[in-house]
Enzyme design. Sequence first.
Site, PDB file in Angstrom:
ATOM      1  N   GLY A  10       0.902  -1.336   0.071  1.00  0.00           N
ATOM      2  CA  GLY A  10      -0.001   0.115   0.241  1.00  0.00           C
ATOM      3  C   GLY A  10       0.961   1.244  -0.081  1.00  0.00           C
ATOM      4  O   GLY A  10       1.981   1.177   0.472  1.00  0.00           O
ATOM      5  N   ARG A  72       1.183  -5.016  -5.210  1.00  0.00           N
ATOM      6  CA  ARG A  72       1.224  -6.063  -4.169  1.00  0.00           C
ATOM      7  C   ARG A  72       1.657  -7.458  -4.651  1.00  0.00           C
ATOM      8  O   ARG A  72       1.356  -8.455  -4.166  1.00  0.00           O
ATOM      9  CB  ARG A  72      -0.221  -6.065  -3.582  1.00  0.00           C
ATOM     10  N   GLY A 109       5.889  -2.778   3.727  1.00  0.00           N
ATOM     11  CA  GLY A 109       5.236  -3.117   5.057  1.00  0.00           C
ATOM     12  C   GLY A 109       5.633  -4.677   5.426  1.00  0.00           C
ATOM     13  O   GLY A 109       6.599  -5.275   4.841  1.00  0.00           O
ATOM     14  N   THR A 112       6.015  -6.813   2.265  1.00  0.00           N
ATOM     15  CA  THR A 112       7.223  -6.651   1.627  1.00  0.00           C
ATOM     16  C   THR A 112       8.475  -7.082   2.475  1.00  0.00           C
ATOM     17  O   THR A 112       9.508  -7.595   1.856  1.00  0.00           O
ATOM     18  CB  THR A 112       7.406  -5.066   1.426  1.00  0.00           C
ATOM     19  N   ILE A 133       0.884   2.825   6.765  1.00  0.00           N
ATOM     20  CA  ILE A 133       0.045   3.817   7.772  1.00  0.00           C
ATOM     21  C   ILE A 133      -0.336   3.114   9.029  1.00  0.00           C
ATOM     22  O   ILE A 133      -0.713   3.583   9.938  1.00  0.00           O
ATOM     23  CB  ILE A 133      -1.148   4.216   7.004  1.00  0.00           C
ATOM     24  N   ASP A 134      -0.217   1.785   8.913  1.00  0.00           N
ATOM     25  CA  ASP A 134      -0.697   0.724   9.876  1.00  0.00           C
ATOM     26  C   ASP A 134       0.242   0.716  11.060  1.00  0.00           C
ATOM     27  O   ASP A 134      -0.173   0.304  12.210  1.00  0.00           O
ATOM     28  CB  ASP A 134      -0.848  -0.602   9.563  1.00  0.00           C
ATOM     29  N   MET A 176      -8.265   2.790   8.637  1.00  0.00           N
ATOM     30  CA  MET A 176      -7.462   1.799   8.260  1.00  0.00           C
ATOM     31  C   MET A 176      -6.821   0.970   9.307  1.00  0.00           C
ATOM     32  O   MET A 176      -6.781   1.486  10.350  1.00  0.00           O
ATOM     33  CB  MET A 176      -6.691   2.072   7.165  1.00  0.00           C
ATOM     34  N   GLY A 177      -6.543  -0.315   8.969  1.00  0.00           N
ATOM     35  CA  GLY A 177      -5.838  -1.261  10.177  1.00  0.00           C
ATOM     36  C   GLY A 177      -6.396  -2.324   9.985  1.00  0.00           C
ATOM     37  O   GLY A 177      -7.195  -2.504  10.762  1.00  0.00           O
TER      38      GLY A 177
HETATM   39  O1  F6P Z   1      -1.397  -1.877   4.608  1.00  0.00           O
HETATM   40  C1  F6P Z   1      -2.039  -0.629   4.561  1.00  0.00           C
HETATM   41  C2  F6P Z   1      -3.337  -0.442   4.192  1.00  0.00           C
HETATM   42  O2  F6P Z   1      -3.766   0.723   3.939  1.00  0.00           O
HETATM   43  C3  F6P Z   1      -4.140  -1.214   5.349  1.00  0.00           C
HETATM   44  O3  F6P Z   1      -4.592  -0.500   6.219  1.00  0.00           O
HETATM   45  C4  F6P Z   1      -5.702  -1.502   4.410  1.00  0.00           C
HETATM   46  O4  F6P Z   1      -6.273  -2.563   4.888  1.00  0.00           O
HETATM   47  C5  F6P Z   1      -4.995  -1.920   3.053  1.00  0.00           C
HETATM   48  O5  F6P Z   1      -3.779  -1.284   2.852  1.00  0.00           O
HETATM   49  C6  F6P Z   1      -5.876  -1.511   1.710  1.00  0.00           C
HETATM   50  O6  F6P Z   1      -5.095  -2.395   0.747  1.00  0.00           O
HETATM   51  P1  F6P Z   1      -5.178  -1.872  -0.704  1.00  0.00           P
HETATM   52  O7  F6P Z   1      -4.507  -0.827  -0.793  1.00  0.00           O
HETATM   53  O8  F6P Z   1      -4.636  -3.237  -1.658  1.00  0.00           O
HETATM   54  O9  F6P Z   1      -6.806  -1.739  -1.173  1.00  0.00           O
END
Ligand code: F6P
Length: 339
Positions: A10, A72, A109, A112, A133-134, A176-177
């Site tokens: 992310g 990802r 994160g 990775t 951000i988590d 988020m989290g």
């Molecule tokens: O890993 C950070 C994050 O923003 C999480 O908090 C959230 O659940 C996820 O990425 C969202 O994933 P994507 O960007 O693939 O929708």
Amino acid sequence: MRIGILTSGGDCPGLNAAIRGVGKSAIIDYKMKVFGFSSGFRGIIEKDYIELTEDKLSGILTLGGTVLGTSREKPFSNKNKFKKSIDKPELIKKHYKEMELDCLVCIGGNGTQTTAHLLAKEGLNIIGIPKTIDNDVEGTDWTFGFHSAVEISTEAIDRLHTTANSHKRIMVIELMGHHAGWLSLYAGIAGGGDLILIPEIRFKEENIINCIERRVRSNKPASIVVVAEGIPKSNKKSAAQYVSELISKHTGLESRQTILGYVQRGGTPSASDRILATRFGTFATSLISKGNYGNMVAIRNNQMTAVPLSEVGGRKKLVPVNYPMIKGARKLGTCFGDY
Ligand code: F6P
């Protein structure tokens, strides 16, 4: 020396500050050549890269997102095991050798750093830099991206107070989290949340309702409820919808939900994240200059340190239930749904 950089997972504010920190210190301080791969691990799998020269690195400190792009891509996951999938780790090793790289810097994160660790075990010289951000990467007190997201989320919560008070409503905001509740905890406390629900603290529905009704009885008809997207839910609804409907159904009070979503990951990094990302970047090149590979840079008690990737890969840093900030918030009457 020749080093490669990729940003994976992310996106978040601070990625470009980190790329700049690695790149400029490598070029200016150590006379290294620097190559940036596009879209995370997919870039080295496809050998899609650009040379990062000083002029390419100027003006990106304050830019949100990542100038390299991200994905990802998980090279070691054999998701399409039925299809003859290409051997992505072999391609990564092949292109690493063909480019005569001395080191690959993986900025990302948990996922990775897990891939970074596996590549290090395959014999590549790897340095990890923690971002998300988590703030849920094991081994480091902070990841860049987190502080910016706390600022963004807190500003949003501040705005919800005025509309909650005007309508005497229960405003539920989802942050988020997915696995860890760091962002909801910090922004919830900074934003004066009355009830904060995070995945690490097991809550009961009746405690949520009692908390809101207790506030109404003490002449506080409006409440701010901060929920992490990863809390256990009894249905397919979002965390915010689940909690908002639960409260309305059992208290008869008006409630509204806000899912802050990707706004938390957008825009320019906070000053704090610019500084942290830059510190990570310059510390990473100092490790590379000493051949100190197989580590992730980290910050512990405000000191830069190197953590073996073997201690990071495959793990998540969750909020301890006895975390001092939780104890402190309870003293102010903040509820966490556990009693
Ligand atoms: O890993 C950070 C994050 O923003 C999480 O908090 C959230 O659940 C996820 O990425 C969202 O994933 P994507 O960007 O693939 O929708």
